[in-house]
Design a protein around this motif. Structure first.
Motif, short mmCIF file in Angstrom:
data_model
loop_
_atom_site.label_atom_id
_atom_site.label_comp_id
_atom_site.label_asym_id
_atom_site.label_seq_id
_atom_site.Cartn_x
_atom_site.Cartn_y
_atom_site.Cartn_z
N VAL A 31 0.81 -1.13 0.19
CA VAL A 31 -0.12 -0.17 -0.09
C VAL A 31 0.80 1.26 0.10
O VAL A 31 1.13 1.59 1.19
N GLU A 32 1.05 1.84 -1.17
CA GLU A 32 2.12 2.91 -1.44
C GLU A 32 1.24 4.12 -1.92
O GLU A 32 0.95 4.01 -3.02
N PRO A 33 0.74 4.98 -1.15
CA PRO A 33 -0.06 5.91 -1.37
C PRO A 33 0.14 6.82 -2.75
O PRO A 33 -0.40 7.29 -3.62
N GLY A 34 1.52 7.12 -2.75
CA GLY A 34 2.15 7.83 -3.85
C GLY A 34 1.98 7.44 -5.18
O GLY A 34 1.41 7.87 -6.12
N PHE A 35 2.40 5.93 -5.43
CA PHE A 35 2.00 5.14 -6.38
C PHE A 35 0.64 5.13 -6.94
O PHE A 35 0.19 5.41 -8.02
N PHE A 36 -0.36 4.89 -6.06
CA PHE A 36 -1.79 4.92 -6.26
C PHE A 36 -2.24 6.10 -6.61
O PHE A 36 -3.21 6.55 -7.49
N ARG A 37 -1.85 7.44 -5.86
CA ARG A 37 -2.47 8.71 -6.07
C ARG A 37 -1.94 8.91 -7.67
O ARG A 37 -2.81 9.48 -8.50
N ASN A 38 -0.59 8.71 -7.95
CA ASN A 38 -0.18 8.84 -9.65
C ASN A 38 -1.14 8.07 -10.53
O ASN A 38 -1.31 8.48 -11.41
N TYR A 39 -1.40 6.58 -10.05
CA TYR A 39 -1.90 5.80 -10.77
C TYR A 39 -3.59 6.38 -11.40
O TYR A 39 -3.95 6.55 -12.35
N MET A 40 -4.16 6.64 -10.24
CA MET A 40 -5.62 7.31 -10.18
C MET A 40 -5.42 8.80 -10.89
O MET A 40 -6.31 9.00 -11.97
N THR A 41 -4.52 9.53 -10.64
CA THR A 41 -4.50 10.88 -11.44
C THR A 41 -4.35 10.72 -12.76
O THR A 41 -4.92 11.62 -13.54
N ALA A 42 -3.66 9.62 -13.38
CA ALA A 42 -3.21 9.60 -14.59
C ALA A 42 -4.85 9.19 -15.52
O ALA A 42 -4.93 9.31 -16.58
N ILE A 43 -5.50 8.36 -14.66
CA ILE A 43 -6.97 8.08 -15.21
C ILE A 43 -7.70 9.09 -15.04
O ILE A 43 -8.36 9.88 -16.20
N LYS A 44 -7.94 10.16 -13.98
CA LYS A 44 -8.56 11.08 -13.94
C LYS A 44 -8.26 11.89 -12.49
O LYS A 44 -8.25 11.13 -11.25
N PRO A 45 -8.27 13.13 -12.43
CA PRO A 45 -7.62 13.84 -11.30
C PRO A 45 -8.57 13.60 -9.83
O PRO A 45 -9.89 13.55 -10.30
N ALA A 46 -8.05 13.90 -8.78
CA ALA A 46 -8.95 13.66 -7.56
C ALA A 46 -9.97 14.90 -7.83
O ALA A 46 -9.72 15.98 -8.09
N TYR A 47 -11.09 14.58 -7.12
CA TYR A 47 -12.25 15.62 -7.13
C TYR A 47 -12.19 16.16 -5.72
O TYR A 47 -12.93 17.35 -5.70
N LYS A 48 -11.64 15.56 -4.60
CA LYS A 48 -11.59 16.34 -3.44
C LYS A 48 -10.54 15.67 -2.67
O LYS A 48 -9.93 14.59 -2.89
N GLN A 49 -10.04 16.43 -1.59
CA GLN A 49 -9.11 15.99 -0.67
C GLN A 49 -9.55 16.43 0.57
O GLN A 49 -9.70 17.48 1.13
N GLU A 50 -10.19 15.34 1.51
CA GLU A 50 -10.62 15.55 2.82
C GLU A 50 -10.63 14.20 3.67
O GLU A 50 -10.41 12.99 2.84
#
Length: 145
Positions: A31-50
């Motif tokens: 579970v490496e958050p940086g990897f998954f954040r980059n992976y998901m952002t490449a598909i579609k940017p995050a719509y919120k951070q909370e």
């Protein structure tokens, strides 16, 4: 040059969502958050951070369950985690995942007498209520520096 390198990667992400995100959510992969954040952002940017996480809208299937959102821990959280929200209630989500996920990842209800009990797998993944629907996640403690 960059376009030719990133185009195949974007196509691969759509076809490997269940494997890439799914194995981490089941606590079968790191579970490496940086990897998954980059992976998901490449598909579609995050719509919120909370709530200590980045939240991404999703339209995918994972182990027989429709995934509507993915959440990945941010730097403010005391834990590293990745999870998904689904359109199924927890009991149906656990049943679907038990049928479709890799062997050894079966979920059991923590308290069979409690209608709102969580489900936990041997690998440490959790299925819980998120409103009327189910969320499935893997959480790990952050290493102290």
């Amino acid at each position: 040059m960059t376009l030719s390198l990133t185009a195949p990667f974007a196509i691969a992400q759509g076809s490997t969502f269940s494997t890439t995100v799914g194995t981490a959510v089941l606590c079968l992969d790191d579970v490496e958050p940086g990897f998954f954040r980059n992976y998901m952002t490449a598909i579609k940017p995050a719509y919120k951070q909370e709530q200590g996480a980045y939240w991404f809208k999703a339209s995918a299937e994972m182990y027989g369950a429709a995934v509507t959102e993915v959440f990945v821990s941010d730097e403010s959280s005391a834990h590293r985690f990745i999870g998904v929200l689904t359109s199924l209630p927890p009991d149906q989500l656990a049943e679907a995942v038990n049928k479709a996920a890799p062997a050894g990842t079966g979920f059991r209800k923590d308290n069979p007498n409690d209608k709102y009990s969580t489900y936990t797998s041997l690998s440490g993944s959790v299925i819980a209520f998120q409103g009327k629907n189910g969320k499935m996640y893997c959480r790990r403690d952050r290493m102290l520096k």
